[in-house]
Scaffold this motif. Structure first.
Motif, short mmCIF file in Angstrom:
data_model
loop_
_atom_site.label_atom_id
_atom_site.label_comp_id
_atom_site.label_asym_id
_atom_site.label_seq_id
_atom_site.Cartn_x
_atom_site.Cartn_y
_atom_site.Cartn_z
N ASP A 45 27.97 -22.46 -12.29
CA ASP A 45 28.27 -21.28 -11.47
C ASP A 45 26.98 -20.84 -10.76
O ASP A 45 26.15 -20.14 -11.34
CB ASP A 45 28.80 -20.16 -12.38
CG ASP A 45 29.30 -18.96 -11.60
OD1 ASP A 45 28.79 -18.73 -10.48
OD2 ASP A 45 30.17 -18.25 -12.10
N PRO A 46 26.79 -21.30 -9.52
CA PRO A 46 25.50 -21.05 -8.84
C PRO A 46 25.18 -19.57 -8.68
O PRO A 46 24.03 -19.16 -8.85
CB PRO A 46 25.68 -21.70 -7.47
CG PRO A 46 26.87 -22.57 -7.58
CD PRO A 46 27.72 -22.06 -8.68
N ALA A 47 26.21 -18.75 -8.37
CA ALA A 47 25.95 -17.32 -8.16
C ALA A 47 25.46 -16.69 -9.46
O ALA A 47 24.52 -15.88 -9.48
CB ALA A 47 27.21 -16.62 -7.68
N LEU A 48 26.10 -17.10 -10.55
CA LEU A 48 25.73 -16.56 -11.86
C LEU A 48 24.32 -17.02 -12.24
O LEU A 48 23.50 -16.24 -12.73
CB LEU A 48 26.75 -17.04 -12.90
CG LEU A 48 26.71 -16.41 -14.27
CD1 LEU A 48 26.85 -14.90 -14.16
CD2 LEU A 48 27.84 -16.98 -15.13
N THR A 49 24.04 -18.30 -11.97
CA THR A 49 22.71 -18.84 -12.28
C THR A 49 21.64 -18.05 -11.54
O THR A 49 20.61 -17.67 -12.12
CB THR A 49 22.65 -20.33 -11.87
OG1 THR A 49 23.64 -21.02 -12.59
CG2 THR A 49 21.28 -20.92 -12.17
N THR A 50 21.89 -17.76 -10.26
CA THR A 50 20.91 -17.01 -9.46
C THR A 50 20.68 -15.64 -10.06
O THR A 50 19.54 -15.17 -10.19
CB THR A 50 21.44 -16.85 -8.01
OG1 THR A 50 21.73 -18.14 -7.52
CG2 THR A 50 20.42 -16.18 -7.12
N LYS A 51 21.77 -14.97 -10.44
CA LYS A 51 21.63 -13.62 -11.00
C LYS A 51 20.87 -13.64 -12.33
O LYS A 51 20.04 -12.78 -12.59
CB LYS A 51 23.02 -13.00 -11.23
CG LYS A 51 23.62 -12.40 -9.98
CD LYS A 51 24.84 -11.57 -10.31
CE LYS A 51 25.34 -10.82 -9.09
NZ LYS A 51 26.42 -9.90 -9.37
N ARG A 54 17.26 -14.10 -11.65
CA ARG A 54 16.69 -12.89 -11.07
C ARG A 54 16.45 -11.84 -12.17
O ARG A 54 15.44 -11.16 -12.19
CB ARG A 54 17.66 -12.35 -10.00
CG ARG A 54 16.96 -11.46 -8.99
CD ARG A 54 17.95 -10.93 -8.00
NE ARG A 54 18.24 -11.88 -6.93
CZ ARG A 54 19.17 -11.67 -6.02
NH1 ARG A 54 19.90 -10.59 -6.04
NH2 ARG A 54 19.37 -12.54 -5.07
N CYS A 90 29.97 -9.71 -15.08
CA CYS A 90 31.38 -9.91 -14.76
C CYS A 90 32.14 -8.59 -14.82
O CYS A 90 33.04 -8.34 -14.01
CB CYS A 90 32.00 -10.92 -15.72
SG CYS A 90 31.32 -12.58 -15.51
N THR A 285 28.42 -6.06 -5.46
CA THR A 285 28.68 -6.08 -4.02
C THR A 285 27.47 -5.68 -3.20
O THR A 285 27.34 -4.55 -2.76
CB THR A 285 29.82 -5.11 -3.66
OG1 THR A 285 29.49 -3.84 -4.23
CG2 THR A 285 31.15 -5.59 -4.18
N ASP A 289 21.40 -7.75 -3.77
CA ASP A 289 20.75 -8.43 -2.67
C ASP A 289 19.94 -7.45 -1.83
O ASP A 289 18.82 -7.73 -1.41
CB ASP A 289 21.78 -9.13 -1.79
CG ASP A 289 22.48 -10.22 -2.59
OD1 ASP A 289 23.64 -10.48 -2.32
OD2 ASP A 289 21.83 -10.77 -3.49
#
Lengths: 293, 168
Positions: A45-51, A54, A90, A285, A289
């Motif tokens: 899950d790339p979005a999760l990995t990024t978060k 971070r 989540c 949302t 970012d």
């Protein structure tokens, strides 16, 4: 008056809890699950990995070097913390809306839930990492029922609060009388439909009445006291205000007196202040970012 | 050329939990995050236009001495002296200062095991009375969350109950 089928329909209308949350919760409770299995679940899950990366590189942890992979993240912050963070990420999506029925503005319920998670974790014995993690998760979820009941509360809030004041009874009792369900019962129903582990269901269901706990008395007591602390400090409270009962049996279960609780409150405040960074990071949302930019 | 009817917005200063803020801006608004069992001490000197707000969490600094040294605004008995000292530094004088107390709500507790709001209110009134300060007005107790707006132009306190429109 609400019926169970109305509640079930409302839960079904919500977006489902992502598979990864349920899988991670199960893996984190399984002593045979390896770090490698956890990494496998997350890295797809790339979005999760990024978060996650971070978060690890945020000032909240203040690590001495930059973390570049999920594997490294697990080494530095530990499996339990990582699971908590992912779960929080989540769940944040469910909490961001205002719960107008309860007089909660956008983000209020989320702040209350994060505060309760931090406090519940701090009430755990220092050497019990599993309970710390479970308490954090239970704290995040304890008021999840408000998400679905909010639209039913509508203009009945005044009626509920009148009963609270006239009869001097706690909010959830008046809520049940007017709506047919309390938010604790609605939350427990959601947790069952999401297949969450049984200790979490008991904590959600009984956090206002900890003396009724059977199998997870300690966990339920921690969430009860944590919730009372956050309500007392006005963290994410709505029109229901402080209309909740404090149950001293929870203090006996935790072997605490009020001075101990005051001392823990200072730590809760300190950690909650530092967690503002984390709260922003896991906002679903654009918040994270925008903050990063 | 100076415009006619120039409008200057009232500067708003948010005072969070365990924070204190003092201003000598004659037309500012000090406001708080939602108050539960914590207490806001609002003080105002109408001559020097110094106004200050303390939002403390807990009654006694002996609860956590190390934290009290770092942040006196956590506790009544370390925060109130710190608030007054900051006001004096900006030109306020004790004899002219008015003091208001807001907050100290309580969860429902029939056993008396956890009365944080009452403990906080007692601690604040105790330290103020020991120092010869009389409180002009108190909004306290109950089970409601409160939001405060303190206008330093006239030292006016607006207290709003969460979920209600009226301002007390």
């Amino acid at each position: 008056m609400l019926l169970l089928k109305d509640l079930v329909r409302k839960v079904k209308d919500l977006p489902p809890l992502p598979d990864i949350v349920v899988k991670l919760l199960q893996a984190s409770r399984d002593p045979d699950a390896s770090v490698r299995e956890m990494v496998e679940l997350i890295k797809h899950d790339p979005a999760l990995t990024t978060k996650v990366l971070r978060l690890c590189n945020s000032s909240y942890y203040g690590l001495p070097r930059k973390i570049n992979s999920i594997q490294e993240a697990l080494v530095y912050i530990g499996t339990d913390t990582l699971v908590n963070f992912i779960l929080a990420g989540c769940l944040a999506a469910f909490y961001q809306q205002s719960q107008d029925g309860y007089g909660l503005e956008s983000g209020d319920l989320w702040r209350h839930s994060v505060g309760c998670a931090i406090a519940a974790q701090l009430l755990s014995p220092a050497d019990d990492d599993a309970l710390k993690s479970e308490a954090f998760t239970a704290g995040l979820l304890h008021d999840v029922g408000k998400i679905i009941l909010s639209s039913f509360v509508g203009d009945k809030m005044q009626e509920i609060m009148d009963i609270v004041k006239d009869e001097d009874i706690p909010f959830e009792k008046a809520e049940r009388r007017i709506l047919g369900f309390s938010h604790t019962e609605a939350g427990a129903q959601m947790a069952k439909m999401w297949n969450l582990p049984e200790p979490l269901i008991e904590a959600i269901s009984l956090h206002q009445t900890p003396q009724a706990a059977v199998n997870h008395k300690r966990l339920v007591a921690q969430v009860h006291v944590a919730n009372i602390l956050c309500i007392s400090f006005g963290i994410g409270i709505g029109t229901d205000g402080l209309a909740y009962s404090f149950d001293p049996s929870a203090m006996e279960e935790l072997e605490l007196n009020s001075d101990d609780l005051y001392a823990i409150s200072v730590k809760v405040h300190d950690q909650f202040s530092r967690a503002e960074d984390m709260i922003g990071l896991i906002a679903p949302t654009g918040h994270a970012d925008a903050k990063a930019a | 050329m100076t415009p006619v009817n120039e409008f200057k917005a009232e500067p708003v200063i948010l005072v969070g939990m365990a924070e204190l803020s003092v201003t000598n801006h004659p037309n500012s608004c000090l406001t708080t995050s939602l108050l539960g069992a914590g207490i806001v001490v609002a003080v105002h000197d109408p001559e020097s236009h110094v106004g200050g707000l303390l939002h403390f969490m807990l009654p006694r600094w002996s609860i956590d001495k190390e934290s009290a040294l770092d942040n006196p605004a956590l506790f009544a008995d370390s925060g109130i002296p710190a608030l007054y000292k900051r006001c004096y530094k900006m030109g306020a004088e004790k004899e002219r200062m008015k003091c208001y107390l807001i907050g100290g709500a309580n969860v429902m507790d029939r056993t008396g095991g956890f009365n944080l709001g009452a403990d906080n209110l007692n601690a604040a009134t105790d330290i103020l009375s020991k120092n010869g300060v009389s409180v002009e007005k108190t909004w306290s107790g109950g089970i409601e969350g409160r939001v405060i707006k303190f206008h330093t132009d006239a030292g006016r306190v607006d207290v709003q109950i969460r979920g209600q429109q009226e301002v007390e």
